[in-house]
Design a protein around this motif. Sequence first.
Motif, PDB file in Angstrom:
ATOM      1  N   ASN A 107      74.934 -28.830  34.508  1.00  0.00           N
ATOM      2  CA  ASN A 107      73.847 -29.308  35.321  1.00  0.00           C
ATOM      3  C   ASN A 107      74.318 -29.751  36.683  1.00  0.00           C
ATOM      4  N   LEU A 108      75.276 -30.697  36.407  1.00  0.00           N
ATOM      5  CA  LEU A 108      75.936 -31.236  37.530  1.00  0.00           C
ATOM      6  C   LEU A 108      76.379 -30.268  38.620  1.00  0.00           C
ATOM      7  N   LEU A 109      76.984 -29.145  37.956  1.00  0.00           N
ATOM      8  CA  LEU A 109      77.488 -28.099  38.959  1.00  0.00           C
ATOM      9  C   LEU A 109      76.559 -27.623  39.686  1.00  0.00           C
ATOM     10  N   GLN A 110      75.677 -27.578  39.248  1.00  0.00           N
ATOM     11  CA  GLN A 110      74.399 -26.486  39.731  1.00  0.00           C
ATOM     12  C   GLN A 110      73.908 -27.347  40.985  1.00  0.00           C
ATOM     13  N   LEU A 111      73.944 -28.777  41.089  1.00  0.00           N
ATOM     14  CA  LEU A 111      73.306 -29.513  42.107  1.00  0.00           C
ATOM     15  C   LEU A 111      73.834 -28.998  43.491  1.00  0.00           C
ATOM     16  N   ASN A 112      72.840 -29.151  44.517  1.00  0.00           N
ATOM     17  CA  ASN A 112      73.305 -28.845  45.881  1.00  0.00           C
ATOM     18  C   ASN A 112      72.174 -29.418  46.905  1.00  0.00           C
ATOM     19  N   GLN A 113      72.546 -29.299  47.862  1.00  0.00           N
ATOM     20  CA  GLN A 113      71.725 -29.977  49.025  1.00  0.00           C
ATOM     21  C   GLN A 113      70.339 -29.865  48.624  1.00  0.00           C
ATOM     22  N   GLY A 114      69.580 -30.892  48.507  1.00  0.00           N
ATOM     23  CA  GLY A 114      68.085 -30.862  48.546  1.00  0.00           C
ATOM     24  C   GLY A 114      67.693 -31.161  46.832  1.00  0.00           C
ATOM     25  N   SER A 115      68.732 -30.971  45.908  1.00  0.00           N
ATOM     26  CA  SER A 115      68.285 -31.088  44.433  1.00  0.00           C
ATOM     27  C   SER A 115      68.002 -32.691  44.224  1.00  0.00           C
ATOM     28  N   VAL A 116      67.130 -32.881  43.239  1.00  0.00           N
ATOM     29  CA  VAL A 116      66.423 -34.199  42.787  1.00  0.00           C
ATOM     30  C   VAL A 116      67.013 -34.401  41.562  1.00  0.00           C
ATOM     31  N   VAL A 117      67.615 -35.693  41.388  1.00  0.00           N
ATOM     32  CA  VAL A 117      68.090 -36.206  40.112  1.00  0.00           C
ATOM     33  C   VAL A 117      67.266 -37.306  39.633  1.00  0.00           C
ATOM     34  N   GLU A 118      66.548 -37.133  38.519  1.00  0.00           N
ATOM     35  CA  GLU A 118      65.657 -38.034  37.892  1.00  0.00           C
ATOM     36  C   GLU A 118      66.654 -39.171  37.497  1.00  0.00           C
ATOM     37  N   LEU A 119      66.370 -40.520  37.562  1.00  0.00           N
ATOM     38  CA  LEU A 119      67.136 -41.874  37.400  1.00  0.00           C
ATOM     39  C   LEU A 119      66.036 -42.375  36.127  1.00  0.00           C
ATOM     40  N   ASP A 120      66.743 -43.309  35.574  1.00  0.00           N
ATOM     41  CA  ASP A 120      65.985 -44.119  34.225  1.00  0.00           C
ATOM     42  C   ASP A 120      65.280 -45.193  34.795  1.00  0.00           C
ATOM     43  N   ARG A 121      64.952 -45.531  36.018  1.00  0.00           N
ATOM     44  CA  ARG A 121      64.215 -46.494  36.627  1.00  0.00           C
ATOM     45  C   ARG A 121      62.740 -46.156  37.085  1.00  0.00           C
ATOM     46  N   LEU A 122      62.053 -46.799  36.960  1.00  0.00           N
ATOM     47  CA  LEU A 122      60.571 -46.617  37.673  1.00  0.00           C
ATOM     48  C   LEU A 122      60.567 -47.029  39.154  1.00  0.00           C
TER      49      LEU A 122
END
Length: 148
Positions: free
Chosen positions: A89-104
């Motif tokens: 999944n890391l290798l599929q990230l590109n400009q505009g990708s959103v990564v969900e974090l563990d914080r609200l």
Amino acid sequence: MSNDNDTNSAEIDPDEAIADAWAAALEEQKETEQTGEAHSGMEGVRRMDPEDFSSAKTAPATDVNLNMVLDVPVTIAMEIGRTRIPIRNLLQLNQGSVVELDRLAGEPLDVLVNGTLIAHGEVVVVNEKFGIRLTDVISPSERVRKLR
């Protein structure tokens, strides 16, 4: 002919020499652990735990010379969150990708000094630059407790 056999039997196998060295080192370590001696020349030195420092009396502030440590550089980082993702999944990230974090959203950020949590805070903008307002500073005793 007997000379060839004599020289071959007199040669030391390198694997056997290494095995003998390891065996001797392990035996020495066992002896050291059994007798409680420090092989490094530090006889009489004992290992200290964080509790040893919490009950120790400190010198008055007037006797402490902080000038020695005031110029030591440290790395301070503000962490808004973390996540774990597979490399695929890391290798599929590109400009505009959103990564969900563990914080609200709205949850305080962690303030880390050299990787150690020392405070929580919130993001502010000061003169068009991001900053952080500390909302909760971790007490020294709590930091020591987290080290265990």
